[in-house]
Design a protein around this motif. Structure first.
Motif, PDB file in Angstrom:
ATOM      1  N   LEU A 110       0.804  -1.219   0.000  1.00 58.02           N
ATOM      2  CA  LEU A 110       0.000   0.000   0.000  1.00 58.02           C
ATOM      3  C   LEU A 110       0.838   1.270   0.000  1.00 58.02           C
ATOM      4  CD1 LEU A 110      -2.786  -0.947   2.578  1.00 58.02           C
ATOM      5  CD2 LEU A 110      -2.698  -1.404   0.114  1.00 58.02           C
ATOM      6  N   ALA A 111       1.959   1.236   0.708  1.00 54.77           N
ATOM      7  CA  ALA A 111       2.805   2.428   0.792  1.00 54.77           C
ATOM      8  C   ALA A 111       4.216   2.029   1.203  1.00 54.77           C
ATOM      9  CB  ALA A 111       2.235   3.422   1.807  1.00 54.77           C
ATOM     10  N   THR A 112       5.153   2.862   0.829  1.00 59.51           N
ATOM     11  CA  THR A 112       6.532   2.724   1.286  1.00 59.51           C
ATOM     12  C   THR A 112       6.958   4.062   1.872  1.00 59.51           C
ATOM     13  OG1 THR A 112       7.422   3.355  -0.870  1.00 59.51           O
ATOM     14  CG2 THR A 112       7.136   0.982  -0.445  1.00 59.51           C
ATOM     15  N   GLY A 113       7.980   4.020   2.698  1.00 60.51           N
ATOM     16  CA  GLY A 113       8.455   5.270   3.276  1.00 60.51           C
ATOM     17  C   GLY A 113       9.837   5.136   3.850  1.00 60.51           C
ATOM     18  N   GLU A 114      10.357   6.274   4.247  1.00 61.88           N
ATOM     19  CA  GLU A 114      11.674   6.333   4.856  1.00 61.88           C
ATOM     20  C   GLU A 114      11.702   7.511   5.818  1.00 61.88           C
ATOM     21  OE1 GLU A 114      15.696   5.848   2.697  1.00 61.88           O
ATOM     22  OE2 GLU A 114      15.391   8.027   2.855  1.00 61.88           O
ATOM     23  N   THR A 115      12.367   7.317   6.945  1.00 62.12           N
ATOM     24  CA  THR A 115      12.661   8.439   7.835  1.00 62.12           C
ATOM     25  C   THR A 115      14.167   8.499   8.021  1.00 62.12           C
ATOM     26  OG1 THR A 115      12.335   7.067   9.831  1.00 62.12           O
ATOM     27  CG2 THR A 115      10.470   8.425   9.100  1.00 62.12           C
ATOM     28  N   ARG A 116      14.667   9.726   8.071  1.00 62.20           N
ATOM     29  CA  ARG A 116      16.090   9.967   8.309  1.00 62.20           C
ATOM     30  C   ARG A 116      16.225  10.673   9.655  1.00 62.20           C
ATOM     31  NH1 ARG A 116      14.526  10.993   3.566  1.00 62.20           N
ATOM     32  NH2 ARG A 116      14.503  13.272   3.708  1.00 62.20           N
ATOM     33  N   HIS A 117      17.235  10.292  10.403  1.00 59.37           N
ATOM     34  CA  HIS A 117      17.414  10.801  11.756  1.00 59.37           C
ATOM     35  C   HIS A 117      18.863  11.220  11.965  1.00 59.37           C
ATOM     36  CE1 HIS A 117      13.522   9.013  12.968  1.00 59.37           C
ATOM     37  NE2 HIS A 117      13.827   8.197  11.988  1.00 59.37           N
ATOM     38  N   ILE A 118      19.033  12.232  12.799  1.00 60.21           N
ATOM     39  CA  ILE A 118      20.362  12.658  13.198  1.00 60.21           C
ATOM     40  C   ILE A 118      20.470  12.497  14.709  1.00 60.21           C
ATOM     41  CG2 ILE A 118      19.680  15.103  13.354  1.00 60.21           C
ATOM     42  CD1 ILE A 118      22.604  15.721  12.393  1.00 60.21           C
ATOM     43  N   ALA A 119      21.583  11.961  15.151  1.00 58.67           N
ATOM     44  CA  ALA A 119      21.825  11.808  16.586  1.00 58.67           C
ATOM     45  C   ALA A 119      22.286  13.139  17.150  1.00 58.67           C
ATOM     46  CB  ALA A 119      22.892  10.738  16.830  1.00 58.67           C
ATOM     47  N   THR A 120      21.685  13.530  18.279  1.00 59.17           N
ATOM     48  CA  THR A 120      22.107  14.751  18.963  1.00 59.17           C
ATOM     49  C   THR A 120      22.292  14.448  20.442  1.00 59.17           C
ATOM     50  OG1 THR A 120      19.921  15.580  19.603  1.00 59.17           O
ATOM     51  CG2 THR A 120      20.697  16.153  17.387  1.00 59.17           C
ATOM     52  N   ASP A 121      23.000  15.364  21.096  1.00 59.41           N
ATOM     53  CA  ASP A 121      23.089  15.273  22.553  1.00 59.41           C
ATOM     54  C   ASP A 121      21.892  16.021  23.140  1.00 59.41           C
ATOM     55  OD1 ASP A 121      23.703  18.026  22.468  1.00 59.41           O
ATOM     56  OD2 ASP A 121      25.844  17.683  22.802  1.00 59.41           O
ATOM     57  N   LYS A 122      21.845  16.136  24.452  1.00 60.31           N
ATOM     58  CA  LYS A 122      20.701  16.770  25.108  1.00 60.31           C
ATOM     59  C   LYS A 122      20.601  18.269  24.820  1.00 60.31           C
ATOM     60  CE  LYS A 122      19.049  13.220  27.466  1.00 60.31           C
ATOM     61  NZ  LYS A 122      17.697  12.776  27.595  1.00 60.31           N
ATOM     62  N   THR A 123      21.663  18.867  24.257  1.00 59.81           N
ATOM     63  CA  THR A 123      21.615  20.283  23.874  1.00 59.81           C
ATOM     64  C   THR A 123      21.284  20.435  22.393  1.00 59.81           C
ATOM     65  OG1 THR A 123      23.973  20.445  23.363  1.00 59.81           O
ATOM     66  CG2 THR A 123      23.305  20.888  25.659  1.00 59.81           C
ATOM     67  N   TYR A 124      20.918  19.320  21.736  1.00 61.31           N
ATOM     68  CA  TYR A 124      20.507  19.286  20.324  1.00 61.31           C
ATOM     69  C   TYR A 124      21.652  19.531  19.352  1.00 61.31           C
ATOM     70  CZ  TYR A 124      16.162  19.771  22.874  1.00 61.31           C
ATOM     71  OH  TYR A 124      15.158  19.605  23.777  1.00 61.31           O
ATOM     72  N   ARG A 125      22.864  19.326  19.801  1.00 61.00           N
ATOM     73  CA  ARG A 125      24.032  19.413  18.919  1.00 61.00           C
ATOM     74  C   ARG A 125      24.305  18.022  18.350  1.00 61.00           C
ATOM     75  NH1 ARG A 125      27.828  23.972  20.271  1.00 61.00           N
ATOM     76  NH2 ARG A 125      29.208  22.676  19.037  1.00 61.00           N
ATOM     77  N   PRO A 126      24.660  17.924  17.070  1.00 56.11           N
ATOM     78  CA  PRO A 126      24.976  16.607  16.510  1.00 56.11           C
ATOM     79  C   PRO A 126      26.005  15.889  17.370  1.00 56.11           C
ATOM     80  CG  PRO A 126      24.885  18.242  14.774  1.00 56.11           C
ATOM     81  CD  PRO A 126      24.785  18.996  16.081  1.00 56.11           C
TER      82      PRO A 126
END
Length: 141
Positions: A110-126
């Protein structure tokens, strides 16, 4: 490292979903905005299956922030359909990862998809994920 490296097994889960009335439009068709919510169900199930619940990742000081989302709709899912969501880990690197998804009704895609994620620390820095987390996500643990 990627989940498709030699010697790695691509982690995969299958989650059963039933289309709820609240997820449909006036025609009884699953609304397009529901699919990303289903993808989150698949990611959660996959992370648990890997022995790496997202709560553990957060407790270790990391977030896996969504950086991209794609959905390709092929056929309509309808109210009360029993669906299978296939979730796989895609590319895994020290700071980024992808998940891919298939939404199926029986053998019908019925559908395909993809999500991309970036790891960050608790201050939202990569941030660089720990080697053991990368190994689990890559199917090398």
């Amino acid at each position: 490292m990627t989940a498709t490296d030699p010697g790695a097994t691509v982690p995969e889960t299958r989650s059963a979903l039933r289309v709820r009335y609240a997820e449909t439009d006036a025609m009884g068709v699953a609304h397009h905005a529901t699919y990303p919510v289903w993808f989150e169900v698949g990611r959660t199930d996959l992370m648990h299956a890997l022995g790496l619940p997202y709560t553990e990742v957060e407790a270790r000081g990391y977030f896996l922030m969504l950086s991209g989302l794609n959905v390709e709709y092929r056929r309509a899912a309808r109210y009360d359909d029993l669906l299978t969501l296939v979730t796989r880990v895609g590319n895994v690197r020290s700071r980024t990862l992808t998940f891919s998804y298939e939404v199926r009704r029986g053998d019908e895609l019925l559908a395909t998809g993809e999500t991309r994620h970036i790891a960050t620390d608790k201050t939202y820095r990569p941030a660089r994920l720990p080697d053991d987390v990368v190994a689990r996500l890559s199917g090398r643990s």
